[in-house]
Every structure is written in C-alpha cells, then in structure tokens.
Scaffold this motif. Structure first.
Motif, mmCIF file in Angstrom:
data_model
loop_
_atom_site.group_PDB
_atom_site.id
_atom_site.type_symbol
_atom_site.label_atom_id
_atom_site.label_comp_id
_atom_site.label_asym_id
_atom_site.label_seq_id
_atom_site.Cartn_x
_atom_site.Cartn_y
_atom_site.Cartn_z
ATOM 1 N N UNK A 7 0.790 -0.877 0.290
ATOM 2 C CA UNK A 7 -0.107 -0.028 0.203
ATOM 3 C C UNK A 7 0.711 1.279 0.242
ATOM 4 N N UNK A 8 -0.019 2.427 -0.656
ATOM 5 C CA UNK A 8 0.659 4.058 -0.472
ATOM 6 C C UNK A 8 -0.273 4.645 0.040
ATOM 7 N N UNK A 9 0.642 5.334 1.269
ATOM 8 C CA UNK A 9 -0.057 6.298 2.158
ATOM 9 C C UNK A 9 -0.019 7.383 1.816
ATOM 10 N N UNK A 10 -0.511 8.542 1.797
ATOM 11 C CA UNK A 10 -0.326 10.264 1.950
ATOM 12 C C UNK A 10 -1.036 10.716 2.621
ATOM 13 N N UNK A 11 0.209 11.523 3.555
ATOM 14 C CA UNK A 11 -0.276 12.196 4.678
ATOM 15 C C UNK A 11 0.056 11.800 6.010
ATOM 16 N N UNK A 34 3.772 2.412 1.233
ATOM 17 C CA UNK A 34 5.172 3.330 0.419
ATOM 18 C C UNK A 34 4.617 4.191 1.100
ATOM 19 N N UNK A 35 5.459 5.668 1.882
ATOM 20 C CA UNK A 35 5.261 6.839 2.177
ATOM 21 C C UNK A 35 5.662 7.953 1.346
ATOM 22 N N UNK A 36 4.779 8.236 0.393
ATOM 23 C CA UNK A 36 5.108 10.383 -0.406
ATOM 24 C C UNK A 36 5.031 10.830 0.810
ATOM 25 N N UNK A 37 5.992 11.665 1.499
ATOM 26 C CA UNK A 37 5.894 12.635 2.151
ATOM 27 C C UNK A 37 6.829 13.787 1.763
ATOM 28 N N UNK A 38 6.471 15.027 2.204
ATOM 29 C CA UNK A 38 7.472 15.962 2.037
ATOM 30 C C UNK A 38 8.693 16.513 3.220
ATOM 31 N N UNK A 39 8.147 15.276 4.516
ATOM 32 C CA UNK A 39 9.007 15.995 5.470
ATOM 33 C C UNK A 39 9.180 14.195 5.918
ATOM 34 N N UNK A 40 10.474 13.949 6.778
ATOM 35 C CA UNK A 40 10.211 12.191 7.186
ATOM 36 C C UNK A 40 8.953 12.450 8.261
ATOM 37 N N UNK A 61 9.343 12.842 -11.490
ATOM 38 C CA UNK A 61 10.857 12.184 -10.824
ATOM 39 C C UNK A 61 10.673 10.551 -10.220
ATOM 40 N N UNK A 62 9.664 10.995 -9.723
ATOM 41 C CA UNK A 62 9.375 9.940 -8.675
ATOM 42 C C UNK A 62 8.567 7.698 -9.539
ATOM 43 N N UNK A 63 7.961 8.912 -10.317
ATOM 44 C CA UNK A 63 6.607 7.542 -11.029
ATOM 45 C C UNK A 63 6.918 6.793 -10.723
ATOM 46 N N UNK A 64 8.616 6.248 -11.117
ATOM 47 C CA UNK A 64 8.892 4.192 -11.247
ATOM 48 C C UNK A 64 9.503 4.520 -9.685
ATOM 49 N N UNK A 65 8.741 4.338 -9.169
ATOM 50 C CA UNK A 65 8.830 4.245 -7.830
ATOM 51 C C UNK A 65 7.358 3.941 -7.271
ATOM 52 N N UNK A 66 6.387 4.382 -8.038
ATOM 53 C CA UNK A 66 5.136 4.496 -7.332
ATOM 54 C C UNK A 66 4.411 2.922 -7.852
ATOM 55 N N UNK A 107 -1.148 2.108 -11.631
ATOM 56 C CA UNK A 107 -1.704 0.634 -10.856
ATOM 57 C C UNK A 107 -3.059 0.367 -11.148
ATOM 58 N N UNK A 108 -3.193 0.258 -12.244
ATOM 59 C CA UNK A 108 -4.213 -0.007 -12.858
ATOM 60 C C UNK A 108 -5.458 -1.091 -11.902
ATOM 61 N N UNK A 109 -5.083 -2.038 -11.097
ATOM 62 C CA UNK A 109 -5.260 -2.964 -10.244
ATOM 63 C C UNK A 109 -5.767 -2.157 -8.872
#
Length: 224
Positions: A7-11, A34-40, A61-66, A107-109
């Motif tokens: 899973x990916x989590x934002x916020x 996977x966390x996508x954050x502006x700060x650690x 620039x980070x699409x390849x990691x998603x 991630x279409x699924x």
C-alpha cells in the motif's frame, strides 16, 4: 481474500495518515508500505519505505517508484478554515486528482481510499464551500480507472494513543469520547477503526462506494 498487500499512504505526517499507517504496520495482511511525504515521518519499520518529495503537483521524477501497489490510502488534506475557495480547491481537488491520475496509470488494479469527511456534498451545489469541493473530488475520483474507489466520510475520530501528530484540540476533547460515541453514534469513530476499515475494503471490497461512519465501524469489526 487477497493477502500480502502493498500500500501507498499520503499524509502520514498528519494525524489521520499517521493513524492509518499505524494500523497498516500492525496488520499481518500488509507486507509493504510506501509513504510519499514532504518531510520525514520519523517512523522506522521493516515494512516501511519512504519517498521524500517536495512538490506533490509534479511527480514525474518519482513515478518509477509508484508501481506495484495494491492500494492507496489518501490521507493528505488541508483544513478549509481561513482559506478562500480557489486555494482550497487547488489543495483539495486539483492535488488529489493529479496524484490519483498518476497512481491509476501506474497501478490500474489499485484500490483507492480517499479520506473525505462527514457532511460532504455529493451534489456539488450546496452552500458549504468545503463540502462542495470534497463532493466534486469524490465524484471525479470515482471516474478514474482504478479497480475500486472508496470515499471515507469520518466525523469525530478518537486518536490512537501513543501517536505524535494528534491535533491539540483532541487533547481537550478525548476524555468525552465515550459520551460522544453513545450520543452521536453516526458521527463518532476511532482512528483505529478508519485504518482497519481501509484494509478491510482492500481485502474484501464493500457494496457501497461512499462510506459513512456506521460503515467504517462495521468494516472495522470484520478486520478484527
């Protein structure tokens, strides 16, 4: 039943995202976060990977990691207090739809879980600005090419003990939680229940796309 979820989590540096992250790290069904954050976030865990990225309106620039993820728990958001509609729309609708479009291509699924709010206006025509904007965000997310999209509409959420990003006013209100839950059962849940409900819909689905507080509580019971 789908296990071994990624899973990916934002916020995750906010109260809601941190609470959802906590439940994911506790869950045996979640194998990678996977966390996508502006700060650690300051959180370390064997399941956890973190991408620090300053501009959420430009993810090329980070699409390849998603790619390679089963769900996104979208907990990123701002308060409408003190904001005009143009700025709130940009930070709520424009930002959310951009990130969701990037993730749907990768991630279409994917199952996309969006944290909306109790009182959101699906008609997009009501008097309350934030409710209109949230309603449009929900509606347009539903049209993206994900496996499933769910809009979660929590009301008051009792924080999870021990977490660090609890909003200050909760410190003055938490002691009233048993009273709130008894008197306003359709408006009150826990942050733990929200996280568990998100994991539950990712594993097993749910017949409704818009989940009110009673749905969140019901789903959390299936998770436990």
């Amino acid at each position: 039943m789908n296990k071994d979820l990624r899973v990916i989590i934002t916020g995750a540096t906010g109260m809601v995202g941190e609470g959802v992250l906590h439940e994911c790290l506790q869950s045996p069904d979640i194998t990678a976060v996977l966390l996508i954050n502006r700060k650690p976030s300051g959180v370390t865990h064997p399941k956890l990977k973190e991408v620090i990225h300053s501009d959420f309106f430009e993810l090329s620039s980070i699409e390849g990691q998603l790619s390679g993820y089963d769900a996104c728990y979208f907990c990123l958001g701002v308060s409408a207090i003190g904001m005009n509609e143009e700025d709130y729309y940009r930070m709520t609708y424009t930002l959310t739809l951009y990130i969701a479009q990037v993730l749907s291509k990768a991630n279409p699924e994917m199952v996309f879980c969006y944290v909306s709010g109790s009182g959101t206006d699906s008609s997009e025509k009501g008097r309350v600005m934030w409710a209109r904007v949230k309603g449009k965000t929900e509606n347009d997310l539903m049209n993206l090419p994900f496996k499933k999209v769910y809009a979660f509409r929590p009301g008051y959420m009792q924080p999870t003990k021990g977490l660090k990003n609890v909003k200050k006013y909760y410190h003055y209100m938490s002691w009233m939680y048993p009273f709130f839950r008894a008197v306003f059962p359709s408006f009150v849940s826990t942050l733990k229940e929200l996280g568990q409900a998100m994991i539950a819909v990712t594993k097993d689905g749910y017949p409704k796309k818009v989940l009110e507080v009673k749905d969140i509580i019901k789903l959390a019971k299936t998770a436990t």
